[in-house]
Design an enzyme around this catalytic site. Structure first.
Site, PDB file in Angstrom:
ATOM      1  N   GLY A 265       0.777  -1.237   0.000  1.00  0.00           N
ATOM      2  CA  GLY A 265       0.000   0.000   0.000  1.00  0.00           C
ATOM      3  C   GLY A 265       0.805   1.282   0.000  1.00  0.00           C
ATOM      4  N   GLY A 266       2.127   1.184  -0.033  1.00  0.00           N
ATOM      5  CA  GLY A 266       2.958   2.393   0.053  1.00  0.00           C
ATOM      6  C   GLY A 266       2.556   3.457  -0.959  1.00  0.00           C
ATOM      7  N   LYS A 267       2.400   3.053  -2.216  1.00  0.00           N
ATOM      8  CA  LYS A 267       2.079   4.071  -3.239  1.00  0.00           C
ATOM      9  C   LYS A 267       0.662   4.582  -3.036  1.00  0.00           C
ATOM     10  CE  LYS A 267       5.427   2.137  -6.387  1.00  0.00           C
ATOM     11  NZ  LYS A 267       5.620   0.824  -5.706  1.00  0.00           N
ATOM     12  N   ASP A 285      -5.733  -5.667  -4.528  1.00  0.00           N
ATOM     13  CA  ASP A 285      -4.680  -6.679  -4.596  1.00  0.00           C
ATOM     14  C   ASP A 285      -5.358  -8.030  -4.735  1.00  0.00           C
ATOM     15  OD1 ASP A 285      -1.470  -6.506  -4.068  1.00  0.00           O
ATOM     16  OD2 ASP A 285      -2.248  -8.508  -3.622  1.00  0.00           O
ATOM     17  N   ASP A 329       1.190  -0.970 -10.891  1.00  0.00           N
ATOM     18  CA  ASP A 329       2.535  -1.229 -10.346  1.00  0.00           C
ATOM     19  C   ASP A 329       2.701  -2.752 -10.296  1.00  0.00           C
ATOM     20  OD1 ASP A 329       4.993  -0.502  -9.130  1.00  0.00           O
ATOM     21  OD2 ASP A 329       4.144  -0.859  -7.140  1.00  0.00           O
ATOM     22  N   CYS A 381       9.715  -2.446 -10.365  1.00  0.00           N
ATOM     23  CA  CYS A 381      11.028  -2.236  -9.737  1.00  0.00           C
ATOM     24  C   CYS A 381      12.009  -3.218 -10.392  1.00  0.00           C
ATOM     25  CB  CYS A 381      10.979  -2.369  -8.213  1.00  0.00           C
ATOM     26  SG  CYS A 381      10.374  -3.947  -7.630  1.00  0.00           S
TER      27      CYS A 381
HETATM   28  C1  LIG Z   1       5.084  -4.584  -6.920  1.00  0.00           C
HETATM   29  S1  LIG Z   1       3.954  -5.131  -5.751  1.00  0.00           S
HETATM   30  C2  LIG Z   1       3.030  -3.679  -5.426  1.00  0.00           C
HETATM   31  C3  LIG Z   1       3.665  -2.727  -4.458  1.00  0.00           C
HETATM   32  C4  LIG Z   1       2.696  -1.630  -4.094  1.00  0.00           C
HETATM   33  N1  LIG Z   1       2.235  -0.903  -5.255  1.00  0.00           N
HETATM   34  C5  LIG Z   1       3.299  -0.646  -3.100  1.00  0.00           C
HETATM   35  O1  LIG Z   1       3.764   0.404  -3.482  1.00  0.00           O
HETATM   36  O2  LIG Z   1       3.277  -0.951  -1.907  1.00  0.00           O
HETATM   37  C6  LIG Z   1       2.853  -6.054  -6.738  1.00  0.00           C
HETATM   38  C7  LIG Z   1       1.582  -6.479  -6.022  1.00  0.00           C
HETATM   39  O3  LIG Z   1       0.720  -7.018  -7.008  1.00  0.00           O
HETATM   40  C8  LIG Z   1      -0.042  -8.044  -6.448  1.00  0.00           C
HETATM   41  N2  LIG Z   1      -0.559  -8.817  -7.582  1.00  0.00           N
HETATM   42  C9  LIG Z   1       0.050  -9.793  -8.296  1.00  0.00           C
HETATM   43  N3  LIG Z   1      -0.739 -10.207  -9.290  1.00  0.00           N
HETATM   44  C10 LIG Z   1      -1.873  -9.462  -9.215  1.00  0.00           C
HETATM   45  C11 LIG Z   1      -3.083  -9.415  -9.969  1.00  0.00           C
HETATM   46  N4  LIG Z   1      -3.286 -10.223 -11.016  1.00  0.00           N
HETATM   47  N5  LIG Z   1      -4.032  -8.549  -9.590  1.00  0.00           N
HETATM   48  C12 LIG Z   1      -3.858  -7.733  -8.531  1.00  0.00           C
HETATM   49  N6  LIG Z   1      -2.745  -7.736  -7.779  1.00  0.00           N
HETATM   50  C13 LIG Z   1      -1.770  -8.587  -8.128  1.00  0.00           C
HETATM   51  C14 LIG Z   1       0.916  -8.741  -5.516  1.00  0.00           C
HETATM   52  O4  LIG Z   1       0.208  -9.414  -4.510  1.00  0.00           O
HETATM   53  C15 LIG Z   1       1.749  -7.565  -4.976  1.00  0.00           C
HETATM   54  O5  LIG Z   1       1.220  -7.136  -3.761  1.00  0.00           O
END
Ligand SMILES: C[S@@+](CC[C@H](N)C(=O)[O-])C[C@H]1O[C@@H](n2cnc3c(N)ncnc32)[C@H](O)[C@@H]1O
Length: 445
Positions: A265-267, A285, A329, A381
């Site tokens: 959830g940071g962003k 998510d 993201d 990232c």
């Molecule tokens: C790069 S991280 C996101 C970091 C987040 N944006 C932050 O800033 O804290 C990717 C996230 O996408 C989720 N994810 C993976 N596949 C997904 C999907 N098909 N639909 C929704 N979320 C998904 C993962 O559980 C993970 O939490």
């Protein structure tokens, strides 16, 4: 009770077996350990250090042992790696202690028969002046970089090809060592400068970074969650690249915004603050337990505009109204955050090859949620063109209703000459932040 070195060896063996996350593996063992805070800090430094330098340490072992590494007992491998790490990279540990403790550890872990071998290998290494078995750089440049920077050959080849030799070596260098710690002030409650003053009172080194409004660099924090300022929701921990990502989406108060892959959830939190906590911000998510993390974080920060929801970003939900801005993201290889999660470099390239298609599917679906005139932001990232530029190029060629949207002005100041366009790769060497990629696209009709 396990000593710090025994706990570290056990954590390394667990990592090898389960291929789990380093922080979760270590935290679990530490929480059950009863070790003093000093021993915990030592165990953490040794554990992350060994994970980070493993390929260098293994090259030393391979050059000195008759038995190939894969045929050694996992305990012996872990003990040798820890012993060599202390000899090479921990100035605070006397050489004699590194050797004696390793031998004692071999006995304590039921590997008494290998104790003589551990002793001989470590003492021989010291006697010869601790030489690294570096291949000749002229004959085998990739092999040289691999041992010098503890990086796998496939990654060196990828970065050489993608970014050139100089940039590649810079990336390898910055993949080692502890990254700076950045936070984002909860600008709904106070400025970064006011937060820095609050943190100083608690004995924390904190410096507001005026070039990224709302951002601070922290030092000497200890356990972040224990700080009153954290409990009061005055900030969240967030790397500068992620803060910039939220700034690139540039949401405004009152808008409808979707963050499609949002946990932890940071962003989302930074977006809510940029929106002055007014509007309709939904953070999705795919994992229910991660949705709860977003809810908890928003509650702690007192952000009322955030709604966390379960959702698969790759599947269209026609019940969702179109939004002004959508952040995508996507899940990625994490090649930009190796210094935070060194285990990423031990993935096999085949494990990463499916990612671009998964990411593209999410990006394509995200496009459905963007209003005419709205903005779609794609980010990773990852430092890998297949996950970044190639996905964006393909998207633009298959979606003529979208066009590149220039990044906001702050990017020009921070990355002169590089960010006039719609997309940017941020390298750790640029401003000390995580490796990151972002692209902003506008839906024209
Ligand atoms: C790069 S991280 C996101 C970091 C987040 N944006 C932050 O800033 O804290 C990717 C996230 O996408 C989720 N994810 C993976 N596949 C997904 C999907 N098909 N639909 C929704 N979320 C998904 C993962 O559980 C993970 O939490």
């Amino acid at each position: 009770m396990d000593t710090a070195r025994m706990l570290t060896a056990k954590a390394l063996i667990k990592m090898e077996r389960a291929k789990s996350y380093s922080n979760l593996t270590l935290d679990r063992l530490l929480s059950q350990s009863g070790l003093s805070s000093q021993d915990r800090a030592f165990a953490a430094a040794l554990f992350y250090g060994v994970l980070e330098r493993m390929l260098t340490l293994d090259a030393v072992i391979a050059s000195r042992a008759k038995t190939p590494l894969p045929q050694m007992r996992p305990e012996v491998r872990a003990i040798l790696r820890c012993g060599l790490y202390q000899l090479l990279y921990m100035d605070t540990v006397p050489e004699s202690a590194a050797v004696n403790e390793s031998v004692a550890l071999a006995k304590a872990m039921g590997q008494g028969r290998a104790a003589g071998f551990v002793n001989a290998l470590l003492r021989g290494f010291i006697r010869e002046g601790k030489p690294l078995p570096l291949p000749d750089r002229g004959k085998d440049p990739v092999g040289y970089l691999s041992v010098a920077y503890a990086s796998p050959r496939w990654l060196i080849k990828l970065w050489n090809k993608s970014y050139g030799e100089d940039k590649c070596e810079g990336l390898l260098r910055s993949s080692l060592g502890r990254p700076p710690l950045y936070a984002r002030a909860n600008t709904q409650k106070l400025t970064a400068e006011a937060l820095a003053a609050r943190l100083h009172e608690a004995g924390v080194g904190a410096r507001a970074l005026p070039h990224v409004p709302g951002a601070l660099q922290l030092e000497g924090v200890g356990e972040v969650r224990e700080l009153d300022a954290f409990k009061e929701g005055l900030f969240h921990i967030q790397d500068l690249s992620s803060q910039l990502c939220a700034m690139a989406l540039a949401p405004k108060p009152g808008e409808r915004v979707y963050d499609l892959c949002a946990a932890p959830g940071g962003k989302t939190f930074t977006l809510a603050q940029l929106m002055e906590d007014a509007g309709n911000l939904t953070a999705f998510d795919i994992h229910p337990h991660k949705v709860a993390l977003i809810e908890d974080g928003a509650k702690r920060l007192g952000l009322r505009s955030v709604r966390a929801a379960l959702g698969d970003a790759s599947v269209y939900d026609e019940a969702l109204p179109q939004a002004d801005r959508v952040l995508c993201d996507v899940p990625c290889s994490g090649l930009g955050i190796i210094r935070r999660k060194p285990e990423i470099k031990y993935k096999r390239p085949e494990e990463l090859s499916a990612l671009p298609d998964i990411q593209y599917k999410i990006l394509q679906n995200a496009a459905n949620y963007v209003k005419a005139g709205g903005i779609l932001l794609y980010s990773t990232c990852a430092l890998s063109p297949a996950e970044n530029e190639e996905n964006v190029r393909r998207f633009l060629s298959e979606h003529p209703d979208f066009s590149p949207q220039a990044l906001p002005e702050v990017f020009d100041r921070l990355f002169p000459g590089r960010a006039q366009a719609h997309q940017l790769t941020i390298f750790p060497e640029d401003i000390g932040s995580d490796g990151f990629f972002l692209a902003t696209l506008r839906k024209e009709r």
